[in-house]
Design a protein around this motif. Structure first.
Motif, PDB file in Angstrom:
ATOM      1  N   HIS A 225       0.434  -1.234   0.335  1.00  0.00           N
ATOM      2  CA  HIS A 225       0.424   0.381  -0.029  1.00  0.00           C
ATOM      3  C   HIS A 225       1.017   1.099   0.041  1.00  0.00           C
ATOM      4  O   HIS A 225       2.178   1.021   0.226  1.00  0.00           O
ATOM      5  N   CYS A 226       0.175   2.361  -0.192  1.00  0.00           N
ATOM      6  CA  CYS A 226       1.654   4.084   0.210  1.00  0.00           C
ATOM      7  C   CYS A 226       1.872   3.374   1.342  1.00  0.00           C
ATOM      8  O   CYS A 226       1.535   3.222   2.265  1.00  0.00           O
ATOM      9  N   ARG A 227       2.980   4.123   1.002  1.00  0.00           N
ATOM     10  CA  ARG A 227       4.442   3.893   2.481  1.00  0.00           C
ATOM     11  C   ARG A 227       4.279   5.325   3.412  1.00  0.00           C
ATOM     12  O   ARG A 227       4.539   5.448   4.015  1.00  0.00           O
ATOM     13  N   PHE A 228       2.736   6.172   2.928  1.00  0.00           N
ATOM     14  CA  PHE A 228       2.656   7.494   3.809  1.00  0.00           C
ATOM     15  C   PHE A 228       1.906   6.752   5.495  1.00  0.00           C
ATOM     16  O   PHE A 228       1.654   6.118   5.379  1.00  0.00           O
ATOM     17  N   PRO A 229       2.899   7.482   6.285  1.00  0.00           N
ATOM     18  CA  PRO A 229       2.065   7.153   7.335  1.00  0.00           C
ATOM     19  C   PRO A 229       1.053   7.037   7.668  1.00  0.00           C
ATOM     20  O   PRO A 229      -0.083   7.904   7.895  1.00  0.00           O
ATOM     21  N   GLY A 230      -0.139   5.217   7.974  1.00  0.00           N
ATOM     22  CA  GLY A 230      -1.436   5.770   8.307  1.00  0.00           C
ATOM     23  C   GLY A 230      -1.619   4.914   6.926  1.00  0.00           C
ATOM     24  O   GLY A 230      -3.631   5.003   7.103  1.00  0.00           O
ATOM     25  N   CYS A 231      -1.509   5.070   5.500  1.00  0.00           N
ATOM     26  CA  CYS A 231      -2.451   5.203   4.656  1.00  0.00           C
ATOM     27  C   CYS A 231      -2.130   3.784   4.175  1.00  0.00           C
ATOM     28  O   CYS A 231      -1.398   3.396   3.930  1.00  0.00           O
ATOM     29  N   ARG A 232      -3.133   3.335   3.642  1.00  0.00           N
ATOM     30  CA  ARG A 232      -3.787   1.682   2.739  1.00  0.00           C
ATOM     31  C   ARG A 232      -4.512   1.605   1.851  1.00  0.00           C
ATOM     32  O   ARG A 232      -4.471   0.538   0.997  1.00  0.00           O
TER      33      ARG A 232
ATOM     34  N   LEU B  96       3.569   5.635  -3.415  1.00  0.00           N
ATOM     35  CA  LEU B  96       2.730   7.132  -2.293  1.00  0.00           C
ATOM     36  C   LEU B  96       1.744   7.239  -3.649  1.00  0.00           C
ATOM     37  O   LEU B  96       1.270   6.997  -4.723  1.00  0.00           O
ATOM     38  N   CYS B  97      -0.143   7.254  -2.971  1.00  0.00           N
ATOM     39  CA  CYS B  97      -0.957   7.697  -3.485  1.00  0.00           C
ATOM     40  C   CYS B  97      -0.892   8.766  -3.716  1.00  0.00           C
ATOM     41  O   CYS B  97      -0.333   9.649  -3.369  1.00  0.00           O
ATOM     42  N   LYS B  98      -2.101   9.623  -4.798  1.00  0.00           N
ATOM     43  CA  LYS B  98      -1.728  10.667  -5.007  1.00  0.00           C
ATOM     44  C   LYS B  98      -1.391  11.909  -4.182  1.00  0.00           C
ATOM     45  O   LYS B  98      -1.194  12.714  -4.694  1.00  0.00           O
ATOM     46  N   ARG B  99      -2.465  11.345  -3.112  1.00  0.00           N
ATOM     47  CA  ARG B  99      -2.367  12.204  -2.321  1.00  0.00           C
ATOM     48  C   ARG B  99      -1.769  12.734  -1.096  1.00  0.00           C
ATOM     49  O   ARG B  99      -1.564  13.976  -1.415  1.00  0.00           O
ATOM     50  N   HIS B 100      -0.455  11.483  -1.213  1.00  0.00           N
ATOM     51  CA  HIS B 100       0.300  12.125  -0.542  1.00  0.00           C
ATOM     52  C   HIS B 100       1.407  11.951  -1.149  1.00  0.00           C
ATOM     53  O   HIS B 100       2.283  12.744  -0.799  1.00  0.00           O
ATOM     54  N   HIS B 101       2.046  11.713  -1.996  1.00  0.00           N
ATOM     55  CA  HIS B 101       2.801  12.224  -3.340  1.00  0.00           C
ATOM     56  C   HIS B 101       2.672  13.603  -3.501  1.00  0.00           C
ATOM     57  O   HIS B 101       3.450  14.358  -3.157  1.00  0.00           O
TER      58      HIS B 101
END
Ligand SMILES: [Zn+2]
Length: 445
Positions: A354-361, A389-394
């Motif tokens: 999943h996205c590697r930003f803390p807490g993101c799935r 990384l998902c769009k939001r966290h990228h």
């Protein structure tokens, strides 16, 4: 004597119970009071986000980045998903700004945070400050003496009375919120929902019900005049609910839209949108694939899937990716593809899940591949510098000073704009060593 004794016990119990109830009431009030404090702080962070955004460009995305970054900062510190934090910031800001009396009642412990949430959420339909003030006073009076669900039903009626716009106008707006959503529910089952105008929802429900009744009538009923005549008949033992669900799923997986904008055709039987097939990434351990065990199959490496379904999908797949994990700690060692050579992208998806930003799935397959150390600044294009990384966290990482550093084991050490550090290790596949080893004919690691 016995009766007296048990009565004595009951008196003792009653006294203890009364005491406990009193304490529970007090704790409830104290929690409400703290919730009010929390709302004040959360609202203040939203206020800061708004002020910062006012200095940003007019683009909505850029204005939202400020509050997203602050939400991520709070999420990192409290181990809460940042999207959830962002919603709480909005709600708190509305409570403090628009419903000061309700906020004060929360602070005094006279209403709960659920009551306050009902007041904020239901009142959102009202824009006029006078109407909102009247709404707050009326609904708060109810909240002080009733449960949150009943208060909500009452609040909806009050909004209906005070709303300046006709239902026609409001429906026009509400139609824009139509959506489809999905939620996993455990045991390899998920819930799929549609928000759509009531008349369409009723229509869909009615059609499915008619089709289900028809199916049941045709397939199930043995002829009335010879109730047990046909021993070979296959009676449909599914419930009406199950048949409705089966028909709906069949239509969604195999049907095409009645108007296809990609082909311009009124009905697109084979091409266009109808030709798009459902995709699913199944992770299935070799021992489970071979039928030696029933454990460990997952959707997107995260949501458990039952072994039968996983094996059926594997049997029908034209090609699949193999992921080699370490036998002890479960980390991904390598991937390859039956028919195709291994590639970095697949490796990253398998490692990160999943996205590697803390807490993101967000699942890796819908994520960008981000250079942790910017490629333009000399960052390399290999697994040691790439992460999903998902769009939001990228976007958040690009626009705000969120700094990722990838460590040797694939962990990513994030430093927030305020300097808070959090290390996100790569997801591991859960392995318990009570399954038999794979048969010797399997490909060697
Ligand atoms: Zn993300």
């Amino acid at each position: 004597m016995e009766g007296t004794a048990s009565l004595g016990h009951r008196d003792d119990d009653d006294a203890a119970l009364a005491c406990l109830v009193e304490e529970i009431v007090d704790i409830h009030a104290a929690i409400a009071s703290l919730e009010a404090e929390l709302a004040t702080r959360m609202a203040a962070t939203q206020q800061i986000a708004n002020q910062r955004a006012a200095h940003q460009s007019a683009e909505t995305r850029m204005r939202e980045i400020e509050e997203r970054s602050i939400a991520a900062e709070i999420g990192l510190a409290t181990r809460v998903n940042d999207r959830a934090v962002q919603n709480r910031m909005h709600d708190a800001h509305e409570l403090v700004r628009d419903y000061p009396t309700a906020h004060a009642a929360l602070a005094d412990g006279r209403i709960s945070s659920r009551h306050a949430a009902v007041i904020v959420e239901t009142g959102r339909a009202l824009q006029d400050p006078d109407a909102r003030a009247l709404y707050e006073a009326t609904v708060l009076e109810r909240a002080l003496r009733d449960t949150a669900p009943r208060t909500k039903a009452f609040a909806e009626q009050v909004v209906e009375e005070l709303h300046p716009r006709s239902i026609t106008e409001r429906h026009r707006e509400a139609v824009k919120t139509r959506t489809v959503w999905m939620q996993h529910r455990g045991d390899s089952m998920s819930e799929l929902g549609i928000i759509t105008p009531t008349v369409l929802a009723e229509g869909i429900w009615d059609r499915l019900t008619q089709q289900a009744h028809e199916t049941k009538t045709v397939q199930v009923a043995p002829p009335a005049d010879e109730p047990d005549a046909d021993d070979d008949a296959v009676y449909d033992e599914r419930s009406l609910d199950q048949i409705r669900a089966d028909i709906a799923i069949d239509l969604l997986l195999t049907g095409g839209p009645s108007v296809d904008p990609t082909t311009g055709a009124i009905t697109g039987p084979a091409g266009g949108l109808a030709a798009i097939h459902a995709r699913a990434s199944i992770v299935i351990p070799a021992v489970t694939a071979a039928g030696f065990a029933d454990r460990g199959a997952t959707l997107d490496g995260a949501t458990p899937v039952d072994a039968e379904t996983a094996r059926a999908l594997l049997a029908g797949a034209p090609s699949w990716e193999r992921i080699f994990t370490h036998p002890i700690h479960g980390h991904v060692l390598a991937t390859d593809t039956y028919r195709r050579p291994a590639n970095l992208d697949r490796y990253l998806a398998a490692r990160d899940i999943h996205c590697r930003f803390p807490g993101c799935r967000r699942p890796a397959r819908v994520c960008d591949r981000d250079h942790n150390h910017d490629w333009a600044l000399g960052g390399t294009t290999d697994a040691c510098n790439l992460a999903c990384l998902c769009k939001r966290h990228h976007t958040l990482k690009t626009e705000k000073p969120w700094k990722p550093v990838q460590l040797r084991d694939g962990s990513i050490r994030w430093t927030s704009p305020l300097g808070r550090v959090s290390t996100d290790p790569p997801e591991r596949y859960v392995i318990f060593r009570d399954e038999p080893d794979p048969p010797p004919s399997d490909p060697p690691f």
